[in-house]
Design a protein around this motif. Structure first.
Motif, short mmCIF file in Angstrom:
data_model
loop_
_atom_site.label_atom_id
_atom_site.label_comp_id
_atom_site.label_asym_id
_atom_site.label_seq_id
_atom_site.Cartn_x
_atom_site.Cartn_y
_atom_site.Cartn_z
N MET A 1 0.85 -1.18 0.00
CA MET A 1 0.00 0.00 0.00
C MET A 1 0.90 1.24 0.00
SD MET A 1 -2.75 1.27 2.86
CE MET A 1 -4.22 0.47 2.30
N SER A 2 0.52 2.22 -0.79
CA SER A 2 1.32 3.43 -0.86
C SER A 2 0.96 4.39 0.28
CB SER A 2 1.10 4.13 -2.21
OG SER A 2 -0.23 4.54 -2.31
N ASP A 3 1.88 5.30 0.54
CA ASP A 3 1.65 6.30 1.59
C ASP A 3 0.55 7.27 1.15
OD1 ASP A 3 3.67 5.27 3.16
OD2 ASP A 3 5.20 6.56 2.25
N LEU A 4 -0.14 7.80 2.14
CA LEU A 4 -1.14 8.82 1.86
C LEU A 4 -0.44 10.12 1.46
CD1 LEU A 4 -3.63 8.29 4.82
CD2 LEU A 4 -3.98 7.71 2.42
N PRO A 5 -1.05 10.88 0.56
CA PRO A 5 -0.42 12.16 0.18
C PRO A 5 -0.39 13.11 1.37
CG PRO A 5 -2.64 11.99 -0.71
CD PRO A 5 -2.33 10.66 -0.07
N ASN A 6 0.49 14.07 1.29
CA ASN A 6 0.60 15.08 2.34
C ASN A 6 -0.52 16.11 2.14
OD1 ASN A 6 1.44 16.72 4.39
ND2 ASN A 6 3.21 17.51 3.32
N LEU A 7 -1.67 15.85 2.78
CA LEU A 7 -2.83 16.71 2.61
C LEU A 7 -2.75 17.92 3.53
CD1 LEU A 7 -5.55 13.91 2.51
CD2 LEU A 7 -4.55 15.13 0.58
N PRO A 8 -3.32 19.05 3.10
CA PRO A 8 -3.33 20.22 3.97
C PRO A 8 -4.22 19.99 5.18
CG PRO A 8 -4.58 20.66 1.98
CD PRO A 8 -3.95 19.31 1.82
N HIS A 9 -4.02 20.75 6.21
CA HIS A 9 -4.84 20.67 7.42
C HIS A 9 -5.26 22.08 7.81
CE1 HIS A 9 -0.87 21.72 8.91
NE2 HIS A 9 -1.46 22.19 9.98
N ASN A 10 -6.19 22.17 8.73
CA ASN A 10 -6.61 23.47 9.23
C ASN A 10 -5.70 23.88 10.37
OD1 ASN A 10 -8.81 23.70 7.49
ND2 ASN A 10 -10.14 22.58 8.86
N PRO A 11 -5.08 25.03 10.28
CA PRO A 11 -4.25 25.51 11.39
C PRO A 11 -5.10 25.72 12.65
CG PRO A 11 -3.85 26.80 9.41
CD PRO A 11 -5.05 25.95 9.15
N GLN A 12 -4.46 25.64 13.79
CA GLN A 12 -5.13 25.98 15.04
C GLN A 12 -5.18 27.49 15.12
OE1 GLN A 12 -6.49 23.68 17.21
NE2 GLN A 12 -6.00 22.32 15.51
N ASP A 13 -6.35 28.04 14.83
CA ASP A 13 -6.48 29.49 14.71
C ASP A 13 -7.90 29.88 15.11
OD1 ASP A 13 -5.92 32.12 14.00
OD2 ASP A 13 -5.99 31.76 11.84
N ASP A 14 -8.06 31.00 15.75
CA ASP A 14 -9.37 31.53 16.10
C ASP A 14 -9.86 32.35 14.91
OD1 ASP A 14 -11.65 32.67 17.11
OD2 ASP A 14 -10.67 33.63 18.82
N ILE A 15 -10.69 31.74 14.06
CA ILE A 15 -11.07 32.41 12.82
C ILE A 15 -11.97 33.62 13.05
CG2 ILE A 15 -10.68 30.36 11.43
CD1 ILE A 15 -13.70 29.94 11.35
N GLY A 16 -12.55 33.73 14.22
CA GLY A 16 -13.37 34.89 14.53
C GLY A 16 -12.57 36.17 14.66
N THR A 17 -11.27 36.06 14.86
CA THR A 17 -10.44 37.26 15.03
C THR A 17 -10.23 38.03 13.73
OG1 THR A 17 -8.36 36.05 14.73
CG2 THR A 17 -9.21 36.25 16.99
N TYR A 18 -10.61 37.44 12.59
CA TYR A 18 -10.44 38.11 11.31
C TYR A 18 -11.56 39.11 11.02
CZ TYR A 18 -6.85 34.62 10.43
OH TYR A 18 -5.74 33.84 10.51
N VAL A 19 -12.71 38.92 11.66
CA VAL A 19 -13.86 39.81 11.44
C VAL A 19 -13.49 41.22 11.89
CG1 VAL A 19 -16.25 40.28 12.06
CG2 VAL A 19 -15.51 37.92 11.64
N GLY A 20 -13.74 42.18 11.01
CA GLY A 20 -13.43 43.58 11.28
C GLY A 20 -12.11 44.04 10.71
N LEU A 21 -11.28 43.09 10.26
CA LEU A 21 -9.99 43.46 9.67
C LEU A 21 -10.16 43.89 8.21
CD1 LEU A 21 -7.62 40.60 10.90
CD2 LEU A 21 -7.84 42.90 11.83
N ASP A 22 -9.22 44.68 7.73
CA ASP A 22 -9.11 45.02 6.33
C ASP A 22 -8.83 43.72 5.56
OD1 ASP A 22 -8.46 47.08 4.10
OD2 ASP A 22 -6.69 45.77 4.18
#
Length: 71
Positions: A1-22
């Protein structure tokens, strides 16, 4: 069996902090925090709803982020 591809992941980030930014500041901050894809959209934009790990979406009105969500 081949290795799984290196898939992206979601960073540990508070996405609510972007609201109100330019939009540009929010996009730069998101990329610096490890989001592989950053998408800025106008309110009511018609988009596909497939989930993509590593993607952060912004709803931008008048140059300001009003909503953010991952996928």
């Amino acid at each position: 069996m081949s290795d799984l591809p290196n898939l992206p992941h979601n960073p540990q980030d508070d996405i609510g902090t972007y609201v109100g930014l330019d939009r540009q500041d929010a996009e730069e901050r998101a990329r610096a925090r490890g989001w592989t894809t950053v998408r800025s959209l106008p309110p009511g934009a018609i988009i596909t709803m497939e989930y993509l790990a590593g993607r952060l979406n912004f709803e931008v009105e008048n140059g300001t982020v009003h909503r953010s969500w991952q996928g």
